[in-house]
Design a protein around this motif. Structure first.
Motif, PDB file in Angstrom:
ATOM      1  N   VAL A  62       0.846  -1.197   0.000  1.00  0.00           N
ATOM      2  CA  VAL A  62       0.000   0.000   0.000  1.00  0.00           C
ATOM      3  C   VAL A  62       0.882   1.247   0.000  1.00  0.00           C
ATOM      4  O   VAL A  62       0.615   2.214  -0.708  1.00  0.00           O
ATOM      5  N   TYR A  63       1.953   1.222   0.788  1.00  0.00           N
ATOM      6  CA  TYR A  63       2.889   2.348   0.809  1.00  0.00           C
ATOM      7  C   TYR A  63       3.598   2.505  -0.532  1.00  0.00           C
ATOM      8  O   TYR A  63       3.841   3.626  -0.990  1.00  0.00           O
TER       9      TYR A  63
ATOM     10  N   VAL B  68       4.458   5.432  -5.472  1.00  0.00           N
ATOM     11  CA  VAL B  68       4.552   5.500  -6.936  1.00  0.00           C
ATOM     12  C   VAL B  68       3.635   6.593  -7.468  1.00  0.00           C
ATOM     13  O   VAL B  68       4.013   7.356  -8.365  1.00  0.00           O
ATOM     14  N   LEU B  69       2.433   6.692  -6.910  1.00  0.00           N
ATOM     15  CA  LEU B  69       1.510   7.729  -7.380  1.00  0.00           C
ATOM     16  C   LEU B  69       2.028   9.130  -7.077  1.00  0.00           C
ATOM     17  O   LEU B  69       1.916  10.035  -7.912  1.00  0.00           O
ATOM     18  N   ILE B  70       2.621   9.324  -5.913  1.00  0.00           N
ATOM     19  CA  ILE B  70       3.190  10.626  -5.586  1.00  0.00           C
ATOM     20  C   ILE B  70       4.367  10.937  -6.519  1.00  0.00           C
ATOM     21  O   ILE B  70       4.542  12.069  -6.969  1.00  0.00           O
ATOM     22  N   ALA B  71       5.173   9.915  -6.828  1.00  0.00           N
ATOM     23  CA  ALA B  71       6.285  10.112  -7.767  1.00  0.00           C
ATOM     24  C   ALA B  71       5.767  10.500  -9.152  1.00  0.00           C
ATOM     25  O   ALA B  71       6.361  11.346  -9.827  1.00  0.00           O
ATOM     26  N   VAL B  72       4.652   9.913  -9.577  1.00  0.00           N
ATOM     27  CA  VAL B  72       4.067  10.269 -10.875  1.00  0.00           C
ATOM     28  C   VAL B  72       3.560  11.711 -10.854  1.00  0.00           C
ATOM     29  O   VAL B  72       3.721  12.442 -11.833  1.00  0.00           O
ATOM     30  N   VAL B  73       2.975  12.130  -9.741  1.00  0.00           N
ATOM     31  CA  VAL B  73       2.513  13.518  -9.629  1.00  0.00           C
ATOM     32  C   VAL B  73       3.696  14.477  -9.755  1.00  0.00           C
ATOM     33  O   VAL B  73       3.648  15.459 -10.504  1.00  0.00           O
ATOM     34  N   VAL B  74       4.766  14.194  -9.037  1.00  0.00           N
ATOM     35  CA  VAL B  74       5.954  15.058  -9.091  1.00  0.00           C
ATOM     36  C   VAL B  74       6.549  15.069 -10.501  1.00  0.00           C
ATOM     37  O   VAL B  74       6.909  16.130 -11.028  1.00  0.00           O
ATOM     38  N   PHE B  75       6.630  13.905 -11.139  1.00  0.00           N
ATOM     39  CA  PHE B  75       7.163  13.842 -12.499  1.00  0.00           C
ATOM     40  C   PHE B  75       6.272  14.611 -13.467  1.00  0.00           C
ATOM     41  O   PHE B  75       6.765  15.312 -14.361  1.00  0.00           O
TER      42      PHE B  75
END
Length: 119
Positions: free
Chosen positions: A58-59, A64-71
């Motif tokens: 879950v973490y 991964v989703l936060i990394a996609v937002v930043v990217f």
């Protein structure tokens, strides 16, 4: 799936015309970030992510989703830099655009471009 078609057309147009590259970068970056944020706030991970009560996946899901937002936001900001000299900075813009395909696939696979209502 219409969103993915628009992204594909924008990428295709950017390949032929350097002047359209900043628009494609902004479109892809903002849509990646928005789709990933919608997954963070409106979708609860299920299935494999909740296997045997282990919270580690879950973490990883949220990481991964936060990394996609930043990217995605970095990609959109790169578009403004590329817009200053589209012909001279085309190589950097195209590299970022091609690298953005993987996050697009990840978000689409997780359901970020789904038209189904959130649960």
């Amino acid at each position: 799936m219409d969103v993915l078609g628009r992204i594909a057309r924008a990428i295709s147009n950017a390949l032929r015309d350097p002047e359209k590259l900043p628009g494609a970068l902004i479109l892809c970056g903002v849509l990646e970030a928005a789709a990933a944020l919608s997954l963070v706030f409106f979708r609860v991970p299920g299935g494999v992510f909740l296997h045997h009560g282990d919270r580690a996946l879950v973490y990883v899901y949220y990481g991964v989703l936060i990394a996609v937002v930043v990217f995605g936001l970095a990609e959109a900001s790169t578009a403004f830099w590329v817009a200053g000299d589209p012909n001279g900075r085309r190589a950097v813009g195209m590299t970022v655009l091609w690298l953005s395909i993987l996050p697009l696939i990840i978000v689409a696979a997780l359901g970020g471009f789904s038209s189904a209502p959130p649960k």
